[in-house]
Design an enzyme around this catalytic site. Structure first.
Site, PDB file in Angstrom:
ATOM      1  N   GLY A 126      -7.618   8.677  10.671  1.00 24.38           N
ATOM      2  CA  GLY A 126      -7.797   8.750  12.122  1.00 24.38           C
ATOM      3  C   GLY A 126      -8.829   9.757  12.579  1.00 24.38           C
ATOM      4  O   GLY A 126      -9.065   9.897  13.770  1.00 24.38           O
ATOM      5  N   ASN A 144      -8.869   1.297  10.377  1.00 26.83           N
ATOM      6  CA  ASN A 144      -8.022   0.956  11.516  1.00 26.83           C
ATOM      7  C   ASN A 144      -8.545   1.594  12.803  1.00 26.83           C
ATOM      8  O   ASN A 144      -9.057   0.937  13.706  1.00 26.83           O
ATOM      9  CB  ASN A 144      -6.592   1.424  11.218  1.00 26.83           C
ATOM     10  CG  ASN A 144      -5.567   0.973  12.242  1.00 26.83           C
ATOM     11  OD1 ASN A 144      -4.387   0.896  11.939  1.00 26.83           O
ATOM     12  ND2 ASN A 144      -5.961   0.652  13.449  1.00 26.83           N
ATOM     13  N   THR A 145      -8.462   2.938  12.870  1.00 32.00           N
ATOM     14  CA  THR A 145      -8.743   3.638  14.124  1.00 32.00           C
ATOM     15  C   THR A 145     -10.135   3.341  14.675  1.00 32.00           C
ATOM     16  O   THR A 145     -10.292   3.196  15.896  1.00 32.00           O
ATOM     17  CB  THR A 145      -8.585   5.167  13.906  1.00 32.00           C
ATOM     18  OG1 THR A 145      -7.340   5.399  13.238  1.00 32.00           O
ATOM     19  CG2 THR A 145      -8.589   5.914  15.217  1.00 32.00           C
ATOM     20  N   LYS A 172       0.872  -1.177   0.000  1.00 26.33           N
ATOM     21  CA  LYS A 172       0.000   0.000   0.000  1.00 26.33           C
ATOM     22  C   LYS A 172       0.909   1.228   0.000  1.00 26.33           C
ATOM     23  O   LYS A 172       1.664   1.446   0.952  1.00 26.33           O
ATOM     24  CB  LYS A 172      -0.896   0.008   1.242  1.00 26.33           C
ATOM     25  CG  LYS A 172      -1.687   1.295   1.364  1.00 26.33           C
ATOM     26  CD  LYS A 172      -2.547   1.346   2.608  1.00 26.33           C
ATOM     27  CE  LYS A 172      -2.837   2.803   2.965  1.00 26.33           C
ATOM     28  NZ  LYS A 172      -3.587   2.976   4.180  1.00 26.33           N
ATOM     29  N   ALA A 224      -9.434   5.052   5.124  1.00 28.05           N
ATOM     30  CA  ALA A 224      -9.151   6.156   6.052  1.00 28.05           C
ATOM     31  C   ALA A 224     -10.375   7.015   6.353  1.00 28.05           C
ATOM     32  O   ALA A 224     -11.164   7.343   5.471  1.00 28.05           O
ATOM     33  CB  ALA A 224      -8.032   7.063   5.540  1.00 28.05           C
ATOM     34  N   GLY A 225     -10.494   7.339   7.623  1.00 27.97           N
ATOM     35  CA  GLY A 225     -11.521   8.282   8.059  1.00 27.97           C
ATOM     36  C   GLY A 225     -12.843   7.645   8.448  1.00 27.97           C
ATOM     37  O   GLY A 225     -13.751   8.332   8.918  1.00 27.97           O
TER      38      GLY A 225
HETATM   39  C1  LIG Z   1      -3.532   1.630   8.829  1.00 32.20           C
HETATM   40  C2  LIG Z   1      -3.571   2.468   7.647  1.00 32.20           C
HETATM   41  O1  LIG Z   1      -3.235   2.072   6.577  1.00 32.20           O
HETATM   42  C3  LIG Z   1      -4.049   3.854   7.820  1.00 32.20           C
HETATM   43  O2  LIG Z   1      -3.132   4.722   7.270  1.00 32.20           O
HETATM   44  C4  LIG Z   1      -5.362   3.891   7.152  1.00 32.20           C
HETATM   45  O3  LIG Z   1      -5.446   4.869   6.234  1.00 32.20           O
HETATM   46  C5  LIG Z   1      -6.497   3.796   8.106  1.00 32.20           C
HETATM   47  O4  LIG Z   1      -7.072   4.996   8.478  1.00 32.20           O
HETATM   48  P1  LIG Z   1      -8.096   5.067   9.693  1.00 32.20           P
HETATM   49  O5  LIG Z   1      -7.285   4.805  10.916  1.00 32.20           O
HETATM   50  O6  LIG Z   1      -8.679   6.434   9.638  1.00 32.20           O
HETATM   51  O7  LIG Z   1      -9.122   3.990   9.498  1.00 32.20           O
END
Ligand SMILES: CC(=O)[C@@H](O)[C@H](O)COP(=O)(O)O
Length: 254
Positions: free
Chosen positions: A157, A205-206, A96, A183-184
């Site tokens: 995040g 992730n977050t 990635k 993300a987000g």
């Molecule tokens: C783990 C990863 O690859 C992060 O850079 C991804 O973009 C996830 O983003 P969030 O934590 O906002 O879900």
């Protein structure tokens, strides 16, 4: 099935491995999510110190594909170096690309992302670039040969969910490679919405790792993504301005 460069995956949830309270919760969350692709930051791996704790020890790596990411890279050159390090460690052929161009928003640098993608494709990697929700950039990445495009829903995040559904839907419409919304994402609603828009998958992730109960949230995200996909395939009704009775009386004798 999600197909990336010929490889098929049942799960449409790609999970990040950072920021969990501990390795035990991380392992349980990963299992509960039933993700088949896990991403981790090459720079944070203890590649040089095998004695240090490492999340890979806790994960059944025969069951999952690893997607190292180049987070921390600010230039294409750095991203390529991270990718080569991951491959040299025998961890993967998928990468990635994440080249950050702004510390405040953590938005990707479009020019360096393009350069890194081009170089890594030449090197034979399966390349999944993280991009903003820029429609033209997503098209150019696909034209270069990227194996998927990963437009952000909102800043990494932030948990703000999908800020620009219109742009995401343009990207989804134009793309022949998988679109993985990355993300987000903040809640299961956001993840389901991405899938209902027609995304092929979601990477998050977050929202899981920082939830009060990451294991339960991992399950919620899995179910939301499945529900969103089913809803997309079933094709929703059009929105109308006026009401239509759910039990029409026409044709009834009384
Ligand atoms: C783990 C990863 O690859 C992060 O850079 C991804 O973009 C996830 O983003 P969030 O934590 O906002 O879900």
């Amino acid at each position: 099935m999600l197909t990336i460069n010929g490889k098929q995956f049942k799960s449409r949830l790609l999970l990040g491995t950072g920021k969990y309270p501990n390795f035990d919760i991380q392992k349980k969350a990963v299992e509960m999510a039933e993700s088949e692709i896990l991403t981790f930051t090459v720079r944070r791996m203890n590649i040089y110190e095998p004695s240090q704790p490492n999340f890979l020890e806790n994960i059944d790596i025969d069951r999952v594909s690893l997607l190292p990411n180049t987070a921390g890279a600010k230039t294409a050159e750095e991203a390529v170096r991270h990718a080569k390090l991951a491959r040299a460690s025998g961890l993967c052929d998928m990468i990635k690309v994440e080249v950050i161009g702004c510390n405040k928003t953590l938005l990707p640098d479009p020019i360096e992302t393009l350069k890194a993608t081009e170089e890594l494709l030449k090197e034979g990697f399966t390349v999944l670039p993280y991009t903003s929700d820029d429609v033209v950039l997503a098209r150019k990445l696909e034209e270069l040969g990227a194996h998927a495009v990963m437009p952000g829903a909102s800043p990494i995040g932030s948990g703000q969910g999908i800020i620009n559904p219109l742009n995401l839907s343009f990207i989804i419409e134009q793309s022949k490679v998988p679109v993985i919304v990355d993300a987000g994402i903040g809640s299961p609603t956001d993840a389901a919405y991405a899938m209902e828009l027609g995304a092929d998958a979601v990477l998050l992730n977050t929202a899981v790792s920082r939830a009060k109960d990451p294991v339960k949230m991992a399950k919620a995200m899995r179910l939301a993504i499945e529900a969103g996909r089913l809803g997309y395939e079933a094709e929703r009704i059009p929105k109308k301005r006026t009401a239509t009775a759910s039990s029409p009386m026409e044709g009834m004798s009384i």
